[in-house]
Design a protein around this motif. Structure first.
Motif, PDB file in Angstrom:
ATOM      1  N   VAL A 294       0.913  -1.222   0.027  1.00  0.00           N
ATOM      2  CA  VAL A 294      -0.043   0.073   0.010  1.00  0.00           C
ATOM      3  C   VAL A 294       0.829   1.302  -0.017  1.00  0.00           C
ATOM      4  CG1 VAL A 294      -1.841   1.013   0.984  1.00  0.00           C
ATOM      5  CG2 VAL A 294      -1.805  -1.291   1.419  1.00  0.00           C
ATOM      6  N   PRO A 295       1.322   1.746  -1.244  1.00  0.00           N
ATOM      7  CA  PRO A 295       2.264   2.759  -1.356  1.00  0.00           C
ATOM      8  C   PRO A 295       2.095   4.134  -0.855  1.00  0.00           C
ATOM      9  CG  PRO A 295       1.525   2.244  -3.469  1.00  0.00           C
ATOM     10  CD  PRO A 295       0.887   1.310  -2.405  1.00  0.00           C
ATOM     11  N   THR A 296       0.766   4.363  -0.818  1.00  0.00           N
ATOM     12  CA  THR A 296       0.218   5.752  -0.270  1.00  0.00           C
ATOM     13  C   THR A 296       0.893   7.237  -0.799  1.00  0.00           C
ATOM     14  OG1 THR A 296       1.492   5.827   1.874  1.00  0.00           O
ATOM     15  CG2 THR A 296      -0.650   4.704   2.153  1.00  0.00           C
ATOM     16  N   PHE A 297       0.853   7.195  -2.088  1.00  0.00           N
ATOM     17  CA  PHE A 297       1.491   8.319  -2.574  1.00  0.00           C
ATOM     18  C   PHE A 297       0.893   9.593  -2.002  1.00  0.00           C
ATOM     19  CE2 PHE A 297       2.461   5.173  -5.613  1.00  0.00           C
ATOM     20  CZ  PHE A 297       3.709   5.651  -6.318  1.00  0.00           C
ATOM     21  N   THR A 298      -0.584   9.649  -1.941  1.00  0.00           N
ATOM     22  CA  THR A 298      -1.110  10.720  -1.602  1.00  0.00           C
ATOM     23  C   THR A 298      -0.471  11.775  -0.299  1.00  0.00           C
ATOM     24  OG1 THR A 298      -3.226   9.992  -2.379  1.00  0.00           O
ATOM     25  CG2 THR A 298      -3.280  11.838  -0.786  1.00  0.00           C
TER      26      THR A 298
ATOM     27  N   LEU B 172       1.285   1.842 -13.338  1.00  0.00           N
ATOM     28  CA  LEU B 172       0.346   0.587 -13.322  1.00  0.00           C
ATOM     29  C   LEU B 172      -0.655   0.726 -14.261  1.00  0.00           C
ATOM     30  CD1 LEU B 172      -0.740  -0.375  -9.704  1.00  0.00           C
ATOM     31  CD2 LEU B 172       1.186  -1.302 -10.897  1.00  0.00           C
ATOM     32  N   PRO B 173      -1.030  -0.566 -15.060  1.00  0.00           N
ATOM     33  CA  PRO B 173      -2.211  -0.403 -16.108  1.00  0.00           C
ATOM     34  C   PRO B 173      -3.396   0.186 -15.400  1.00  0.00           C
ATOM     35  CG  PRO B 173      -0.745  -2.579 -16.112  1.00  0.00           C
ATOM     36  CD  PRO B 173      -0.144  -1.831 -15.170  1.00  0.00           C
TER      37      PRO B 173
ATOM     38  N   PRO C  67       7.572   5.091  -7.311  1.00  0.00           N
ATOM     39  CA  PRO C  67       7.039   4.570  -8.747  1.00  0.00           C
ATOM     40  C   PRO C  67       7.620   3.162  -9.127  1.00  0.00           C
ATOM     41  CG  PRO C  67       7.248   6.724  -8.816  1.00  0.00           C
ATOM     42  CD  PRO C  67       8.086   6.373  -7.320  1.00  0.00           C
ATOM     43  N   ALA C  68       8.985   3.161  -9.267  1.00  0.00           N
ATOM     44  CA  ALA C  68       9.541   2.000  -9.739  1.00  0.00           C
ATOM     45  C   ALA C  68       9.455   0.710  -8.815  1.00  0.00           C
ATOM     46  CB  ALA C  68      11.006   2.085  -9.596  1.00  0.00           C
ATOM     47  N   THR C  69       9.353   0.702  -7.534  1.00  0.00           N
ATOM     48  CA  THR C  69       8.842  -0.176  -6.613  1.00  0.00           C
ATOM     49  C   THR C  69       7.536  -0.446  -6.972  1.00  0.00           C
ATOM     50  OG1 THR C  69      10.180   0.722  -4.828  1.00  0.00           O
ATOM     51  CG2 THR C  69       8.538  -0.627  -4.099  1.00  0.00           C
ATOM     52  N   VAL C  70       6.535   0.281  -7.110  1.00  0.00           N
ATOM     53  CA  VAL C  70       5.007   0.058  -7.353  1.00  0.00           C
ATOM     54  C   VAL C  70       5.125  -1.016  -8.747  1.00  0.00           C
ATOM     55  CG1 VAL C  70       2.786   0.776  -8.271  1.00  0.00           C
ATOM     56  CG2 VAL C  70       3.970   1.708  -6.188  1.00  0.00           C
TER      57      VAL C  70
END
Ligand SMILES: [Zn+2]
Length: 345
Positions: free
Chosen positions: A218-222, A287-288, A250-253
């Motif tokens: 759950v990367p939580t960019f926000t 991500l697509p 982003p690369a990790t995601v």
């Protein structure tokens, strides 16, 4: 009441009939058709939100909780997971009829030196196992462990974290671990956590293990997007560490998705009802679009144990005037919202 449209992710046209609080895909009771020619999701899902408080350190506030949950609902977010809450009354039933479904994780479990002092449940490392089992037992089955905090400070030791995860799993619970250092992220994965919250500085070599054991990311960019350009006054070491983590996310995601890890959308901060923005971040990370929309809808819902738009499913439906995969911006403009069989919009 019934609603007709293209159901995602199956991309099948269905007439969904609301029968009390469940959906039926067959039969017709002659009820009102509230929308036709729309795209249908089983609601949006925010898997990392903390309704009830605005700023770290705030006391849990019942009125704020309701306001946050209504913000979610009116944005089409019909299911949320709250991995950590300031609500001190554990075990209180909060699954209220007019609010989104809630999967709570009890209070944040904070060992010394990790987390905002006094905001979570402060415990010693030797108390973590028992406290994790207790929070999982009195919440919706989740607990939330603050696995690390500041750069250069040690994470929760992997043996302690592993014992906590095993004990919670033994009673049928699940464990979310906050980690934003390389050591903390590694320990969360090695301990077998069910979700890695933030996951900055995660060693990509751990992604196959995450996929195999079912640790979601759950990367939580926000929340990070709100602070990365406000770091001018921060100590240089902290600033560099945070920016490196942010720039690597982003690369990790992308790598996580490629390795088969489930990536999910969580917003962490206020205002609530903003998961469409996190979905947009996931798309911008690479991500697509279909995967990113699923991360904030059907994939997250299934991960939390609820079915999609099928016969017998809970009657949670959100309709859009355009295909959200082709045009994710439409996610901020739900045209119809049905929660627990009731028409909200
Ligand atoms: Zn959080």
């Amino acid at each position: 009441m019934k609603i007709k449209g293209v159901v995602l992710p199956e991309r099948e046209e269905r007439v969904l009939r609301v029968d009390g609080e469940v959906l039926r895909v067959a039969g017709d009771d002659g009820g009102e058709l509230v929308a036709d020619g729309v795209w249908l999701l089983p609601g949006l899902v925010d898997v990392h939100t903390h309704p009830g408080t605005v700023n770290p350190g705030d006391e849990f506030d019942e009125a704020v909780f309701r306001r946050h949950m209504i913000e979610h609902r009116d944005a089409g977010v019909l299911l949320v997971r709250s991995p950590g809450s300031a609500d001190r009354e554990t075990g209180r039933e909060r699954d209220e009829t007019d609010l989104p479904r809630l999967r709570s994780g009890g209070r944040w479990l904070a060992t010394p030196g990790r987390f905002f002092a006094g905001y979570g449940r402060d415990i010693g490392e030797d108390e973590l196992v028992a406290a994790a089992v207790e929070e999982a037992g009195t919440s919706s089955g989740w607990c939330k462990i603050i696995g690390d905090w500041s750069p250069g400070q040690p994470a929760v030791p992997v043996d302690v974290l592993t014992a906590a995860v095993e004990a919670v799993h033994a009673v049928g619970g699940r464990v979310a671990v906050h980690a934003q250092t390389a050591e903390g992220s590694r320990n969360a994965v090695l301990a077998g956590a069910d979700s890695l919250e933030h996951g900055m500085h995660l060693d990509h070599g751990l992604l196959p293990r995450m996929a195999e054991q079912g640790t979601a990311l759950v990367p939580t960019f926000t929340p990070f997007a709100k602070i990365v350009d406000k770091l001018d006054g921060a100590p240089a070491e902290f600033r560099e560490w945070l920016l490196a983590g942010w720039e690597g996310l982003p690369a990790t995601v992308r790598a996580a998705h490629a390795a088969g890890v489930v990536v999910l959308a969580g917003t962490d901060t206020t205002p609530c009802g903003a998961v469409a923005g996190e979905i947009d971040w996931l798309i911008r990370a690479g991500l697509p679009a279909e995967v990113a929309v699923g991360a904030g809808s059907w994939t997250a819902r299934e991960w939390l144990g609820l079915p999609g738009l099928e016969d017998g499913a809970p009657a949670d439906v959100v309709a859009y005037e355009a295909d959200p995969v082709a045009d994710p911006s439409v996610l901020t403009r739900p045209s119809r919202i049905i929660l627990r069989g009731r028409l909200v919009r």
